[in-house]
Scaffold this active site. Structure first.
Site, PDB file in Angstrom:
ATOM      1  N   GLU A 256      27.390  57.949  35.354  1.00 30.49           N
ATOM      2  CA  GLU A 256      28.445  56.968  35.074  1.00 30.49           C
ATOM      3  C   GLU A 256      28.936  56.504  36.431  1.00 30.49           C
ATOM      4  O   GLU A 256      29.601  57.264  37.140  1.00 30.49           O
ATOM      5  CB  GLU A 256      29.606  57.614  34.307  1.00 30.49           C
ATOM      6  CG  GLU A 256      29.252  58.127  32.932  1.00 30.49           C
ATOM      7  CD  GLU A 256      29.055  57.016  31.933  1.00 30.49           C
ATOM      8  OE1 GLU A 256      29.546  55.893  32.184  1.00 30.49           O
ATOM      9  OE2 GLU A 256      28.409  57.251  30.910  1.00 30.49           O
ATOM     10  N   CYS A 295      37.450  52.903  36.822  1.00 31.44           N
ATOM     11  CA  CYS A 295      36.086  52.363  36.821  1.00 31.44           C
ATOM     12  C   CYS A 295      35.972  51.136  35.934  1.00 31.44           C
ATOM     13  O   CYS A 295      35.093  50.303  36.132  1.00 31.44           O
ATOM     14  CB  CYS A 295      35.103  53.432  36.370  1.00 31.44           C
ATOM     15  SG  CYS A 295      35.486  54.126  34.756  1.00 31.44           S
TER      16      CYS A 295
HETATM   17  P1  NAP Z   1      32.221  59.759  44.736  1.00 38.03           P
HETATM   18  O1  NAP Z   1      32.665  59.821  46.141  1.00 38.03           O
HETATM   19  O2  NAP Z   1      30.897  59.181  44.446  1.00 38.03           O
HETATM   20  O3  NAP Z   1      32.306  61.276  44.205  1.00 38.03           O
HETATM   21  C1  NAP Z   1      32.076  61.562  42.856  1.00 38.03           C
HETATM   22  C2  NAP Z   1      31.862  63.045  42.700  1.00 38.03           C
HETATM   23  O4  NAP Z   1      30.632  63.402  43.333  1.00 38.03           O
HETATM   24  C3  NAP Z   1      32.937  63.912  43.361  1.00 38.03           C
HETATM   25  O5  NAP Z   1      33.182  65.028  42.559  1.00 38.03           O
HETATM   26  C4  NAP Z   1      32.271  64.316  44.672  1.00 38.03           C
HETATM   27  O6  NAP Z   1      32.788  65.503  45.187  1.00 38.03           O
HETATM   28  C5  NAP Z   1      30.866  64.517  44.182  1.00 38.03           C
HETATM   29  N1  NAP Z   1      29.850  64.537  45.216  1.00 38.03           N
HETATM   30  C6  NAP Z   1      29.765  63.764  46.317  1.00 38.03           C
HETATM   31  N2  NAP Z   1      28.648  64.080  47.006  1.00 38.03           N
HETATM   32  C7  NAP Z   1      28.045  65.100  46.338  1.00 38.03           C
HETATM   33  C8  NAP Z   1      26.874  65.879  46.557  1.00 38.03           C
HETATM   34  N3  NAP Z   1      26.086  65.668  47.600  1.00 38.03           N
HETATM   35  N4  NAP Z   1      26.561  66.854  45.666  1.00 38.03           N
HETATM   36  C9  NAP Z   1      27.345  67.075  44.582  1.00 38.03           C
HETATM   37  N5  NAP Z   1      28.478  66.360  44.329  1.00 38.03           N
HETATM   38  C10 NAP Z   1      28.818  65.383  45.183  1.00 38.03           C
HETATM   39  O7  NAP Z   1      33.252  58.968  43.824  1.00 38.03           O
HETATM   40  P2  NAP Z   1      34.828  59.116  43.782  1.00 38.03           P
HETATM   41  O8  NAP Z   1      35.372  58.537  45.040  1.00 38.03           O
HETATM   42  O9  NAP Z   1      35.219  60.489  43.386  1.00 38.03           O
HETATM   43  O10 NAP Z   1      35.200  58.180  42.549  1.00 38.03           O
HETATM   44  C11 NAP Z   1      35.338  56.790  42.632  1.00 38.03           C
HETATM   45  C12 NAP Z   1      34.099  56.097  42.120  1.00 38.03           C
HETATM   46  O11 NAP Z   1      33.752  56.592  40.845  1.00 38.03           O
HETATM   47  C13 NAP Z   1      34.301  54.606  41.943  1.00 38.03           C
HETATM   48  O12 NAP Z   1      33.188  53.942  42.459  1.00 38.03           O
HETATM   49  C14 NAP Z   1      34.412  54.427  40.434  1.00 38.03           C
HETATM   50  O13 NAP Z   1      34.011  53.167  39.965  1.00 38.03           O
HETATM   51  C15 NAP Z   1      33.532  55.512  39.934  1.00 38.03           C
HETATM   52  N6  NAP Z   1      33.938  55.953  38.596  1.00 38.03           N
HETATM   53  C16 NAP Z   1      33.107  55.703  37.546  1.00 38.03           C
HETATM   54  C17 NAP Z   1      33.485  56.089  36.266  1.00 38.03           C
HETATM   55  C18 NAP Z   1      32.609  55.852  35.078  1.00 38.03           C
HETATM   56  O14 NAP Z   1      32.896  56.414  34.032  1.00 38.03           O
HETATM   57  N7  NAP Z   1      31.569  55.049  35.170  1.00 38.03           N
HETATM   58  C19 NAP Z   1      34.695  56.748  36.078  1.00 38.03           C
HETATM   59  C20 NAP Z   1      35.508  56.998  37.171  1.00 38.03           C
HETATM   60  C21 NAP Z   1      35.122  56.594  38.429  1.00 38.03           C
HETATM   61  P3  NAP Z   1      33.876  65.503  46.367  1.00 38.03           P
HETATM   62  O15 NAP Z   1      35.078  64.777  45.850  1.00 38.03           O
HETATM   63  O16 NAP Z   1      34.095  66.940  46.620  1.00 38.03           O
HETATM   64  O17 NAP Z   1      33.236  64.766  47.512  1.00 38.03           O
END
Ligand code: NAP
Length: 517
Positions: A256, A295
């Protein structure tokens, strides 16, 4: 300083080395530390797979549904505490926090209701049976059974409660144990929610584990019956999907990701239409709720050229009236961005958009000396075809107006340039125009939200993700599909074609009430 803990192998674990600090985004004061150093991730996966999984599958859907209902109640009982901590860790206003927490309890309750309807069995008939042989005696029926692996749930920071709960609801009801990893910036809120789940004592050992901080080498321990359900940015999603172990074992992966959601005003709508007010109201909510960190929030606003002045005038007034400040204050309608990194990314993104647009409200500058505050930023595109408008998600209170002709074909072309979206919203009383747009953009979107005057006063907002309809979208939105009642459980279940005697296959595994004569 609060030390956020993980819950692994039936016990709380405090990280030893290198925890990451979390700050109150209003004051910038450090409030907590988060890390997962010292966790044996191989043992965590084994514990879920070998202890939690069998315990979950030793009962049927109806019993697991009862557990989900109890979890919903356990989280609800801590609602006030969660609202307070959401303000300090994440900058959520009371309304923002309720959106997250009530979304969590509501989704758990909805899956509890579904599970009760499914009964005390451990398989789901999938579709109708079919005659395979010369006569109906040799019969085929598809069936879904819970997969005997674990699910790693990786969540984004912006919905610490709902994100965790909506994945848990689908996975646990299906019979698959979960390892839940929150986004670190709001891990304090997620930890409080995890504490409620563990303290409830509802779930069997191993059904729920919680990893605050990095997942270390956890992905290296996943295998062919396991699952990775990821929510976050498209960039992180692509990285995880490309992990060699996941590819090599065909571990199930669903993403997602992000989305350049479009709101499209139809050419028939004028200021007298009921749906006009709905359009404006939704735009303001989407831009300011959770400080635009949603999102499903609108990023591109398609406005017929003839209505441009009216839209700009109204939005300037409404966005100018939004009270920005400490999220703990009752009067505040929009709080700060979640952390310093989010602020920096949003400021950079706004500047990139400003290369092809002008600011009608707000801008990338901080509006307070302390705290990660920016104003709601409404942009007007100079060039509606500039790539950056259709490719860059600015994850904050920012959206761009794209004036267009009002033609359905142009609306379709622009909306689809997002490359795959979670939701697009349409506002029109012209059914012919609406039908053309719906059919033109449906293949590029997971959900279409369609308003006319008949539903203007009762339609739930397009940013709301509901448990009974699917959430996800193709292309850059990740290609995943969550929720949608039973649809959301299918990721965690194996579809198998049963071929055999109709009296056995059809009678035992067909849909109740559709047994062969
Ligand atoms: P993100 O930086 O991509 O991180 C998402 C998750 O992935 C976090 O828990 C992060 O952990 C983890 N992560 C990062 N690198 C990883 C790795 N190498 N191995 C395992 N896990 C890893 O996104 P975010 O800043 O948290 O969220 C914002 C984004 O999410 C926006 O782009 C938004 O559009 C999107 N979003 C989408 C939805 C949907 O349902 N489609 C819903 C909400 C948000 P850490 O925080 O510990 O780095």
């Amino acid at each position: 300083m609060i030390r956020i803990e993980s819950y692994v192998r039936g016990a709380w674990h405090t990280a030893g080395a290198d925890p990451r600090p979390l700050h109150d985004p209003t004051t910038e004061a450090a409030i907590a530390e988060c890390g997962s150093a010292g966790i044996d991730f191989g043992a965590v996966v084994t514990h879920g797979r070998d202890v939690g999984g069998p315990a979950l599958r030793s009962v049927g859907f109806a019993t697991r549904a009862g557990w989900l209902k109890a979890l919903s109640q356990a989280i609800h009982e801590r609602r006030d505490e969660l609202i307070a901590v959401s303000a300090r860790n994440g900058g959520a206003t009371r309304g923002d926090a309720k959106f997250d927490i009530d979304g969590a309890t509501g989704t758990l309750a909805a899956y509890a209701k579904l599970g009760a309807e499914l009964g005390e069995v451990n398989f789901l008939p999938d579709g109708d049976g079919a005659q395979l042989g010369r006569t109906g005696r040799f019969w085929g029926q598809h069936v879904r059974t819970p997969r005997p692996g674990v699910a790693l749930h990786v969540n984004a920071f912006n919905f610490p409660c709902w994100g965790m709960a909506e994945k848990l609801a689908q996975s646990l009801l299906a019979g698959v144990p979960a390892i839940s990893k929150p986004g670190t910036p709001t891990a304090l809120v997620a930890w409080r929610c995890a504490q409620a789940i563990v303290a409830s004592g509802v779930l069997p050992d191993g059904a729920f584990q919680f990893v605050a901080g990095s997942t270390g080498d956890l992905l290296d321990h996943l295998g062919p019956q396991d699952h990775l359900a990821f929510t976050g940015s498209a960039a992180t999603g692509a990285k995880l999907k490309g992990h060699a172990r996941l590819i090599g074992t065909n571990c199930r992966v669903t993403l997602e990701a992000d989305s350049l959601n479009a709101a499209i005003l139809g050419p028939d709508v004028d200021t007298d239409a009921d749906v006009w007010g709905t359009f404006l109201g939704n735009l303001v909510v989407d831009m300011t709720q959770k400080t635009g960190q949603k999102c499903t929030a609108v990023r591109r606003i398609l406005v017929p050229e003839a209505m441009l002045d009216a839209v700009v005038e109204e939005l300037k007034v409404r966005l100018g009236a939004v009270v920005i400040g400490d999220p703990a204050d009752e009067a505040t309608r929009m709080g700060p961005l979640t952390d310093a990194a989010a602020l920096a990314t949003v400021q950079t993104g706004m500047r990139q958009l400003l290369a092809v647009s002008e600011a009608l409200t707000g801008g990338p500058e901080r509006i307070r000396d302390r705290g990660y505050f920016v104003a709601p930023t409404l942009l007007l595109a100079n060039d509606i075809d500039a790539d950056v408008l259709h490719e860059l998600e600015v994850f904050g209170p920012c959206a761009t107006i794209l004036p267009y002709t009002g033609d359905a074909a142009e609306a379709i072309r622009l909306a689809n340039r997002g490359g795959g979206g979670l939701v697009a919203s349409l506002y029109s009383n012209d059914k012919r125009w609406s039908e053309d747009v719906v059919l033109g953009i449906a293949p590029w979107h997971g959900r279409l939200w369609i308003a006319n005057d008949k539903v203007a006063d009762q339609a739930l907002q397009p940013g709301m993700v509901l448990p009974v309809t699917i959430h996800g979208g193709p292309g850059r939105a990740g290609g995943g599909e969550e929720l949608g009642g039973r649809f959301g459980m299918e990721f965690y279940m194996q579809r198998t074609a049963l071929q055999g005697d109709q009296g056995f296959v059809g009678r035992r595994f067909g849909k109740p009430g559709s047994e062969p004569a």
